[in-house]
Design a protein around this motif. Structure first.
Motif, PDB file in Angstrom:
ATOM      1  N   GLN A 157       0.851  -1.189   0.000  1.00  0.00           N
ATOM      2  CA  GLN A 157       0.000   0.000   0.000  1.00  0.00           C
ATOM      3  C   GLN A 157       0.887   1.239   0.000  1.00  0.00           C
ATOM      4  O   GLN A 157       2.042   1.179   0.445  1.00  0.00           O
ATOM      5  CB  GLN A 157      -0.917   0.011   1.227  1.00  0.00           C
ATOM      6  CG  GLN A 157      -0.173  -0.069   2.556  1.00  0.00           C
ATOM      7  CD  GLN A 157      -1.090  -0.106   3.740  1.00  0.00           C
ATOM      8  OE1 GLN A 157      -1.935   0.767   3.890  1.00  0.00           O
ATOM      9  NE2 GLN A 157      -0.947  -1.132   4.580  1.00  0.00           N
ATOM     10  N   PRO A 158       0.370   2.390  -0.507  1.00  0.00           N
ATOM     11  CA  PRO A 158       1.172   3.615  -0.491  1.00  0.00           C
ATOM     12  C   PRO A 158       1.455   4.052   0.945  1.00  0.00           C
ATOM     13  O   PRO A 158       0.575   3.999   1.800  1.00  0.00           O
ATOM     14  CB  PRO A 158       0.270   4.639  -1.214  1.00  0.00           C
ATOM     15  CG  PRO A 158      -0.730   3.824  -1.959  1.00  0.00           C
ATOM     16  CD  PRO A 158      -0.941   2.581  -1.162  1.00  0.00           C
ATOM     17  N   ALA A 159       2.679   4.473   1.200  1.00  0.00           N
ATOM     18  CA  ALA A 159       3.062   4.896   2.557  1.00  0.00           C
ATOM     19  C   ALA A 159       2.734   6.372   2.756  1.00  0.00           C
ATOM     20  O   ALA A 159       3.600   7.197   3.063  1.00  0.00           O
ATOM     21  CB  ALA A 159       4.543   4.632   2.787  1.00  0.00           C
ATOM     22  N   THR A 160       1.461   6.734   2.596  1.00  0.00           N
ATOM     23  CA  THR A 160       1.049   8.124   2.709  1.00  0.00           C
ATOM     24  C   THR A 160       0.014   8.275   3.820  1.00  0.00           C
ATOM     25  O   THR A 160      -0.780   7.370   4.077  1.00  0.00           O
ATOM     26  CB  THR A 160       0.431   8.622   1.386  1.00  0.00           C
ATOM     27  OG1 THR A 160      -0.668   7.766   1.023  1.00  0.00           O
ATOM     28  CG2 THR A 160       1.466   8.609   0.277  1.00  0.00           C
ATOM     29  N   VAL A 161       0.045   9.429   4.466  1.00  0.00           N
ATOM     30  CA  VAL A 161      -0.929   9.766   5.508  1.00  0.00           C
ATOM     31  C   VAL A 161      -1.381  11.210   5.262  1.00  0.00           C
ATOM     32  O   VAL A 161      -0.548  12.124   5.199  1.00  0.00           O
ATOM     33  CB  VAL A 161      -0.327   9.647   6.917  1.00  0.00           C
ATOM     34  CG1 VAL A 161      -1.390   9.955   7.968  1.00  0.00           C
ATOM     35  CG2 VAL A 161       0.249   8.261   7.148  1.00  0.00           C
ATOM     36  N   ASP A 162      -2.682  11.427   5.133  1.00  0.00           N
ATOM     37  CA  ASP A 162      -3.218  12.774   4.917  1.00  0.00           C
ATOM     38  C   ASP A 162      -3.412  13.448   6.277  1.00  0.00           C
ATOM     39  O   ASP A 162      -4.291  13.064   7.054  1.00  0.00           O
ATOM     40  CB  ASP A 162      -4.549  12.684   4.167  1.00  0.00           C
ATOM     41  CG  ASP A 162      -5.072  14.068   3.774  1.00  0.00           C
ATOM     42  OD1 ASP A 162      -4.423  15.070   4.136  1.00  0.00           O
ATOM     43  OD2 ASP A 162      -6.138  14.148   3.118  1.00  0.00           O
ATOM     44  N   THR A 163      -2.596  14.449   6.561  1.00  0.00           N
ATOM     45  CA  THR A 163      -2.678  15.153   7.847  1.00  0.00           C
ATOM     46  C   THR A 163      -3.301  16.546   7.705  1.00  0.00           C
ATOM     47  O   THR A 163      -3.241  17.351   8.630  1.00  0.00           O
ATOM     48  CB  THR A 163      -1.273  15.294   8.461  1.00  0.00           C
ATOM     49  OG1 THR A 163      -0.433  16.046   7.553  1.00  0.00           O
ATOM     50  CG2 THR A 163      -0.647  13.930   8.708  1.00  0.00           C
ATOM     51  N   THR A 164      -3.908  16.799   6.546  1.00  0.00           N
ATOM     52  CA  THR A 164      -4.470  18.129   6.298  1.00  0.00           C
ATOM     53  C   THR A 164      -5.532  18.501   7.320  1.00  0.00           C
ATOM     54  O   THR A 164      -5.513  19.590   7.912  1.00  0.00           O
ATOM     55  CB  THR A 164      -5.069  18.197   4.886  1.00  0.00           C
ATOM     56  OG1 THR A 164      -4.075  17.844   3.928  1.00  0.00           O
ATOM     57  CG2 THR A 164      -5.580  19.595   4.591  1.00  0.00           C
ATOM     58  N   ALA A 165      -6.484  17.592   7.551  1.00  0.00           N
ATOM     59  CA  ALA A 165      -7.573  17.886   8.485  1.00  0.00           C
ATOM     60  C   ALA A 165      -7.044  18.118   9.897  1.00  0.00           C
ATOM     61  O   ALA A 165      -7.517  19.003  10.617  1.00  0.00           O
ATOM     62  CB  ALA A 165      -8.588  16.737   8.484  1.00  0.00           C
ATOM     63  N   LEU A 166      -6.042  17.339  10.296  1.00  0.00           N
ATOM     64  CA  LEU A 166      -5.477  17.503  11.632  1.00  0.00           C
ATOM     65  C   LEU A 166      -4.776  18.852  11.753  1.00  0.00           C
ATOM     66  O   LEU A 166      -4.903  19.543  12.767  1.00  0.00           O
ATOM     67  CB  LEU A 166      -4.501  16.366  11.919  1.00  0.00           C
ATOM     68  CG  LEU A 166      -3.747  16.435  13.249  1.00  0.00           C
ATOM     69  CD1 LEU A 166      -4.721  16.518  14.411  1.00  0.00           C
ATOM     70  CD2 LEU A 166      -2.818  15.246  13.407  1.00  0.00           C
ATOM     71  N   GLN A 167      -4.027  19.242  10.732  1.00  0.00           N
ATOM     72  CA  GLN A 167      -3.320  20.511  10.784  1.00  0.00           C
ATOM     73  C   GLN A 167      -4.294  21.680  10.851  1.00  0.00           C
ATOM     74  O   GLN A 167      -4.105  22.634  11.626  1.00  0.00           O
ATOM     75  CB  GLN A 167      -2.403  20.647   9.557  1.00  0.00           C
ATOM     76  CG  GLN A 167      -1.482  21.852   9.614  1.00  0.00           C
ATOM     77  CD  GLN A 167      -0.505  21.780  10.768  1.00  0.00           C
ATOM     78  OE1 GLN A 167       0.271  20.849  10.876  1.00  0.00           O
ATOM     79  NE2 GLN A 167      -0.560  22.766  11.670  1.00  0.00           N
ATOM     80  N   GLN A 168      -5.358  21.593  10.065  1.00  0.00           N
ATOM     81  CA  GLN A 168      -6.346  22.676  10.065  1.00  0.00           C
ATOM     82  C   GLN A 168      -7.049  22.779  11.409  1.00  0.00           C
ATOM     83  O   GLN A 168      -7.271  23.879  11.935  1.00  0.00           O
ATOM     84  CB  GLN A 168      -7.350  22.456   8.939  1.00  0.00           C
ATOM     85  CG  GLN A 168      -6.750  22.622   7.550  1.00  0.00           C
ATOM     86  CD  GLN A 168      -7.726  22.264   6.439  1.00  0.00           C
ATOM     87  OE1 GLN A 168      -8.771  21.653   6.688  1.00  0.00           O
ATOM     88  NE2 GLN A 168      -7.388  22.646   5.222  1.00  0.00           N
ATOM     89  N   ALA A 169      -7.425  21.617  11.979  1.00  0.00           N
ATOM     90  CA  ALA A 169      -8.102  21.627  13.274  1.00  0.00           C
ATOM     91  C   ALA A 169      -7.187  22.174  14.364  1.00  0.00           C
ATOM     92  O   ALA A 169      -7.617  22.919  15.251  1.00  0.00           O
ATOM     93  CB  ALA A 169      -8.572  20.210  13.632  1.00  0.00           C
TER      94      ALA A 169
END
Length: 309
Positions: free
Chosen positions: A88-100
């Motif tokens: 699986q791709p070794a990616t994590v979307d942290t956009t929502a966490l950063q915005q919050a």
């Protein structure tokens, strides 16, 4: 609404929208004439002050967010260092966490009643990031375990091949010694009259066709006390590996001959003519099977379950 009430609501609204507090240019006692301007920079003070329950929750949410971001960096670094395919791709979307987190930090100038909802948003975003990190960590652990299993299987294969080669060499030496002894005895009894034709290094009839190789194999199995059931397993096994072709060559792995020895030169322990004599290859292959799997049916069963033997 009174002029003073409207002015107070305007102050709160300005703070909520901009994250800054308005600075008064007139005395609070003269609000009817006071004017306000936004301060250019304000150091957050709510989370730094003596904490109440709301502030404590907000601090915990910020700490959890920081921990989650660090976990993302760690697992991605570990995956890259391993060089393994985790499926699986070794990616994590942290956009929502950063915005919050940004919204919670900006709320330092707002009333404490704003904090619980913003803290909850940060905690929920942290949980989503942590779940994704756990998925990546699980994939990495599985890939590491698979690699270790494959390496152990390959090591066992190499050790078994070495043991089979050693046994074949010992059997060959014993057979040659017995043949020499028999020849010497025969010559002595006959007074030196007569002679016998030389036997090829690997034995056999000289017929290198698949049928000839199978005939030689049947004789060798009988000498080992193996019956037709073992011959059936052997036919299936080497049909799959080489089609009983003594010149079969796997360009991908380098395996050679009827038993697909890797490398083919290992079969020299059974005879110097291993490249040209199907019987020599069969003899080596049976020694390998005996040393590692016990019987041809044991080797065939392993091949069916793993794809190799």
């Amino acid at each position: 609404m009174t002029t003073v009430g409207a002015l107070v609501l305007g102050v709160v609204a300005a703070a909520a929208l901009t994250g800054t507090a308005p600075a008064a240019t007139a005395s609070p006692a003269d609000l009817s004439t006071a004017t306000f301007s936004l301060a250019s920079s304000i150091t957050p003070t709510v989370l730094a002050a003596t904490p109440g329950p709301e502030k404590t929750e907000a601090r915990a949410a910020e700490t959890a967010a920081s921990t989650s971001i660090q976990a993302v960096a760690t697992v991605q670094s570990d995956i890259a260092a391993s060089g393994l395919d985790i499926g699986q791709p070794a990616t994590v979307d942290t956009t929502a966490l950063q915005q919050a987190t940004d919204r919670l930090e900006a709320a330092s100038v707002l009333p404490e009643t704003f904090l619980p909802a913003l803290s909850h948003d940060v905690a929920a975003a942290s949980a989503a990031v942590d779940q994704r990190v756990a998925e990546l960590r699980g994939g990495l652990d599985a890939a590491v375990a698979k690699k270790a299993e494959e390496e152990a299987a390959e090591k066992a294969r190499q050790e078994a091949e070495a043991a089979a080669a050693a046994k074949a060499a010992a059997d060959k030496a014993a057979a040659e010694k017995q043949a020499a002894s028999s020849s010497s005895s025969s010559s002595s009894n006959s007074g030196g009259g007569g002679s016998s034709a030389p036997i090829p290094t690997g034995g056999g009839s000289g017929d290198n066709s698949p049928a000839g190789a199978q005939a030689a194999a049947r004789d060798m199995l009988a000498s080992r006390g193996w019956g037709d059931d073992q011959m059936s397993c052997l036919v299936s096994l080497w049909n799959k590996e080489s089609g009983w072709n003594y010149k079969a060559y796997n360009s991908g792995s380098g395996a050679y001959g009827i038993p697909q020895a890797l490398p083919g030169s290992k079969m020299s322990s059974a005879g110097a003519d291993w490249q040209t004599n199907a019987a020599t290859q069969v003899s080596w292959g049976l020694g390998y099977i005996s040393g590692r799997y016990g019987t041809p049916c044991g080797a065939w069963g392993h091949s069916q379950s793993t794809g190799w033997y």
